[in-house]
Scaffold this motif. Structure first.
Motif, PDB file in Angstrom:
ATOM      1  N   ASN A   1       0.836  -1.202   0.000  1.00  0.00           N
ATOM      2  CA  ASN A   1       0.000   0.000   0.000  1.00  0.00           C
ATOM      3  C   ASN A   1       0.874   1.257   0.000  1.00  0.00           C
ATOM      4  N   MET A   2       1.680   1.385  -1.018  1.00  0.00           N
ATOM      5  CA  MET A   2       2.727   2.411  -1.032  1.00  0.00           C
ATOM      6  C   MET A   2       2.188   3.831  -1.110  1.00  0.00           C
ATOM      7  N   SER A   3       2.933   4.709  -0.485  1.00  0.00           N
ATOM      8  CA  SER A   3       2.685   6.147  -0.566  1.00  0.00           C
ATOM      9  C   SER A   3       4.002   6.821  -0.946  1.00  0.00           C
ATOM     10  N   PRO A   4       3.949   8.079  -1.349  1.00  0.00           N
ATOM     11  CA  PRO A   4       5.211   8.763  -1.719  1.00  0.00           C
ATOM     12  C   PRO A   4       6.264   8.731  -0.606  1.00  0.00           C
ATOM     13  N   GLU A   5       5.832   8.640   0.644  1.00  0.00           N
ATOM     14  CA  GLU A   5       6.781   8.603   1.753  1.00  0.00           C
ATOM     15  C   GLU A   5       7.619   7.314   1.757  1.00  0.00           C
ATOM     16  N   ASP A   6       7.189   6.323   1.005  1.00  0.00           N
ATOM     17  CA  ASP A   6       7.944   5.068   0.914  1.00  0.00           C
ATOM     18  C   ASP A   6       9.056   5.147  -0.134  1.00  0.00           C
ATOM     19  N   SER A   7       9.155   6.247  -0.821  1.00  0.00           N
ATOM     20  CA  SER A   7      10.226   6.419  -1.804  1.00  0.00           C
ATOM     21  C   SER A   7      11.559   6.405  -1.084  1.00  0.00           C
ATOM     22  N   SER A   8      12.353   5.400  -1.371  1.00  0.00           N
ATOM     23  CA  SER A   8      13.611   5.181  -0.660  1.00  0.00           C
ATOM     24  C   SER A   8      14.450   4.204  -1.459  1.00  0.00           C
ATOM     25  N   ILE A   9      15.643   3.976  -0.966  1.00  0.00           N
ATOM     26  CA  ILE A   9      16.433   2.841  -1.418  1.00  0.00           C
ATOM     27  C   ILE A   9      16.290   1.752  -0.368  1.00  0.00           C
ATOM     28  N   TYR A  10      15.983   0.557  -0.809  1.00  0.00           N
ATOM     29  CA  TYR A  10      15.843  -0.578   0.100  1.00  0.00           C
ATOM     30  C   TYR A  10      17.018  -1.517  -0.149  1.00  0.00           C
ATOM     31  N   LEU A  11      17.693  -1.864   0.930  1.00  0.00           N
ATOM     32  CA  LEU A  11      18.912  -2.655   0.831  1.00  0.00           C
ATOM     33  C   LEU A  11      18.755  -3.972   1.575  1.00  0.00           C
TER      34      LEU A  11
END
Lengths: 112, 116
Positions: B82-92
């Motif tokens: 349930n993504m939102s713009p706040e989830d914009s990140s790099i996931y490692l």
């Protein structure tokens, strides 16, 4: 709770000049201390780490870091920077080698 | 040292959708970790994934938002739900290699996620 502070967001250095990146931490005990480097599109690579013994630690790529307990610092240094050292550098602390708290990173730009 | 393959390397997603990120290791490892690196911020540990048990989440992260699978000793997935713009990140993805002489923790190259 532990925290890691890297005061410098961005540093520009001339090729051949020396480099020092600062790292301060807040921790309940003497932690494991790390410096990682992240080049664009790459994963993090360990430069060096400290957990005991000699407070001056030598790492890969000509980097070294000094642990100063009295200042809660673990600054990274390199005597002569190469253009390939342009990257983002992260300081990290932890109770062990695995669960780490990272600083916000310092971006290093190297100018010719 | 462990070699980690992470997919996708980047994606652009719509708000409200979910994305599953895969992490494949070339050797069997006990502990795998998922980190988030938000723009201009430090890496933050989301959870630890051990094979055969439920993932352990750090404060501020919940299973409903970031479900994790760990079906075997070489593979894990992280879903951003349930993504939102706040989830914009790099996931490692990272893994521990206790048999490595010096470097114990290895990182994948990350998944850069942009949510519109």
């Amino acid at each position: 709770a532990q925290s890691v502070t890297q005061p410098d967001i961005h540093i520009t250095v001339s090729e051949g000049a020396s480099l020092e990146l600062r790292c301060n931490y807040s921790y309940g005990a003497t932690p494991y201390l790390f410096w990682y480097v992240q080049s664009p599109g790459q994963g993090l690579q360990l430069l060096l780490k400290y957990f005991s013994g000699d407070t001056l630690v030598q790492g890969i790529k000509g980097f070294e870091a000094e642990f100063k307990r009295s200042q809660s610092s673990f600054n990274l240094r390199k005597p002569s920077v190469h253009w390939s050292d342009a990257a983002e550098y992260f300081c990290a602390v932890g109770y062990n080698d695995y669960k780490l708290s990272f600083g916000a990173g310092t971006t290093v730009t190297v100018r010719a | 040292s462990a070699v980690i393959s992470q997919k996708p390397s980047r994606d652009i997603c719509q708000r409200g959708t979910s994305l599953t990120i895969q992490c494949q290791v070339d050797s069997q490892v006990t502990m795998m970790f998922w980190y988030r690196q938000q723009p201009g911020q430090s890496l933050t540990l989301i959870a630890t994934a051990n094979q055969g048990s439920e993932a352990t989440y750090e404060s501020g992260f919940v299973i409903d938002k970031f479900p994790i699978s760990r079906p075997n000793l070489t593979f894990s997935t992280l879903t951003v739900s349930n993504m939102s713009p706040e989830d914009s990140s790099i996931y490692l993805c990272s893994v521990e290699d206790p048999y490595s002489y010096d470097e114990k923790l290895f990182f994948g190259s990350g998944t850069q996620l942009s949510v519109l």
